[in-house]
Write a protein that holds these residues in place. Structure first.
Motif, mmCIF file in Angstrom:
data_model
loop_
_atom_site.group_PDB
_atom_site.id
_atom_site.type_symbol
_atom_site.label_atom_id
_atom_site.label_comp_id
_atom_site.label_asym_id
_atom_site.label_seq_id
_atom_site.Cartn_x
_atom_site.Cartn_y
_atom_site.Cartn_z
ATOM 1 N N SER A 84 0.855 -1.382 -0.044
ATOM 2 C CA SER A 84 0.040 -0.200 -0.029
ATOM 3 C C SER A 84 0.678 1.117 0.199
ATOM 4 O O SER A 84 0.168 2.271 -0.096
ATOM 5 C CB SER A 84 -1.124 0.056 1.007
ATOM 6 O OG SER A 84 -0.529 0.423 2.314
ATOM 7 N N SER A 110 -0.378 7.836 -9.154
ATOM 8 C CA SER A 110 -1.746 7.843 -8.432
ATOM 9 C C SER A 110 -2.708 7.855 -9.281
ATOM 10 O O SER A 110 -2.697 8.418 -10.485
ATOM 11 C CB SER A 110 -1.679 9.171 -7.426
ATOM 12 O OG SER A 110 -1.485 8.829 -6.298
ATOM 13 N N TRP A 115 -9.136 6.042 -4.312
ATOM 14 C CA TRP A 115 -9.237 5.689 -3.073
ATOM 15 C C TRP A 115 -10.532 6.368 -2.409
ATOM 16 O O TRP A 115 -11.155 5.758 -1.584
ATOM 17 C CB TRP A 115 -8.145 6.771 -2.156
ATOM 18 C CG TRP A 115 -8.368 6.290 -0.684
ATOM 19 C CD1 TRP A 115 -8.635 7.608 0.342
ATOM 20 C CD2 TRP A 115 -7.890 5.400 0.099
ATOM 21 N NE1 TRP A 115 -8.520 7.012 1.473
ATOM 22 C CE2 TRP A 115 -8.271 5.698 1.437
ATOM 23 C CE3 TRP A 115 -7.596 4.160 -0.335
ATOM 24 C CZ2 TRP A 115 -7.937 4.624 2.491
ATOM 25 C CZ3 TRP A 115 -7.321 2.949 0.681
ATOM 26 C CH2 TRP A 115 -7.663 3.345 1.855
ATOM 27 N N GLU A 119 -13.105 3.935 -0.372
ATOM 28 C CA GLU A 119 -13.688 4.306 0.899
ATOM 29 C C GLU A 119 -15.210 4.330 0.600
ATOM 30 O O GLU A 119 -15.717 4.155 1.759
ATOM 31 C CB GLU A 119 -13.171 5.610 1.513
ATOM 32 C CG GLU A 119 -11.686 5.604 1.857
ATOM 33 C CD GLU A 119 -11.195 6.896 2.377
ATOM 34 O OE1 GLU A 119 -11.445 8.095 1.925
ATOM 35 O OE2 GLU A 119 -10.872 7.005 3.578
ATOM 36 N N CYS A 126 -12.941 1.545 -7.852
ATOM 37 C CA CYS A 126 -11.666 1.921 -7.528
ATOM 38 C C CYS A 126 -10.566 1.067 -8.442
ATOM 39 O O CYS A 126 -9.712 1.544 -9.203
ATOM 40 C CB CYS A 126 -11.348 1.200 -6.150
ATOM 41 S SG CYS A 126 -9.941 1.245 -5.641
ATOM 42 N N GLN A 147 -1.240 -2.099 -3.900
ATOM 43 C CA GLN A 147 -2.377 -2.456 -2.602
ATOM 44 C C GLN A 147 -3.278 -3.645 -3.026
ATOM 45 O O GLN A 147 -3.563 -3.813 -4.359
ATOM 46 C CB GLN A 147 -3.134 -1.022 -2.815
ATOM 47 C CG GLN A 147 -2.285 0.177 -2.152
ATOM 48 C CD GLN A 147 -3.411 1.446 -2.189
ATOM 49 O OE1 GLN A 147 -3.967 1.730 -3.051
ATOM 50 N NE2 GLN A 147 -3.029 2.053 -0.893
#
Length: 188
Positions: A84, A110, A115, A119, A126, A147
């Motif tokens: 991660s 990124s 993210w 969440e 995602c 991750q």
């Protein structure tokens, strides 16, 4: 060992694809999620939980949260694979390249909005955002998905370079501990 239950189906799916019949036991410690942002705050508890799963027969322990992975790795029981964050992903790539007499330059990319999807309980969204970010990468020889939560993106990419998932590689390493390759006899 996970800090979120969303990782359970990811690893079960990887096991079913690559290692049918391999027994996985998941330990979900959601309470460590927030506290794990500072590993020193949970170090004793992480060590105790790793020892507990090893005492119950685990031959390998895989941590899917980088903040606790370093603590688990230092526990010196079983196998901990870090996840991660860019540094825990970059280090094994660089070390592997060095062992092969090559060099590797790792850069972190990124996936915008991934993210937030994670969440919000949208693992498909995602994975899609991560796959889109991977497909937009240029000038890479390979892409490593760091991750556990983004491992499903591996199947969604269309880029022509290899896309590797640390969760898949870590599970394969753990499976080898359970079922090591047969040794060759000398002279035969």
């Amino acid at each position: 060992m996970h800090t979120s239950p969303v990782h359970v189906p990811v690893f079960d799916a990887l096991r079913d694809e690559d290692h049918p019949g391999l027994e996985l036991r998941h330990t979900v410690a959601e309470d460590l999620w927030e506290r794990a942002r500072g590993p020193a705050a949970v170090a004793d508890e992480v060590r105790a939980r790793v020892r507990e799963v090893v005492d119950r027969g685990a031959r390998a322990v895989r941590c899917t949260r980088s903040a606790i992975g370093g603590v688990a790795e230092a526990t010196a029981v079983g196998l901990a694979v870090l996840e991660s964050t860019p540094r825990p992903t970059a280090a094994p790539v660089e070390e592997g390249a060095a062992r092969a007499g090559r060099s590797a330059r790792v850069r972190a990319v990124s996936a915008e909005g991934a993210w937030a999807c994670f969440e919000a309980g949208d693992p498909a969204g995602c994975a899609r955002r991560v796959a889109d970010a991977a497909d937009a990468v240029t000038g890479a020889d390979a892409i490593v998905l760091a991750q556990a939560s983004v491992a499903p993106a591996e199947r969604l990419t269309t880029i022509r370079v290899p896309v590797l998932s640390r969760p898949r590689a870590g599970l394969a390493a753990a499976a080898r501990l359970r079922h090591p390759a047969p040794r060759r006899r000398a002279g035969g």
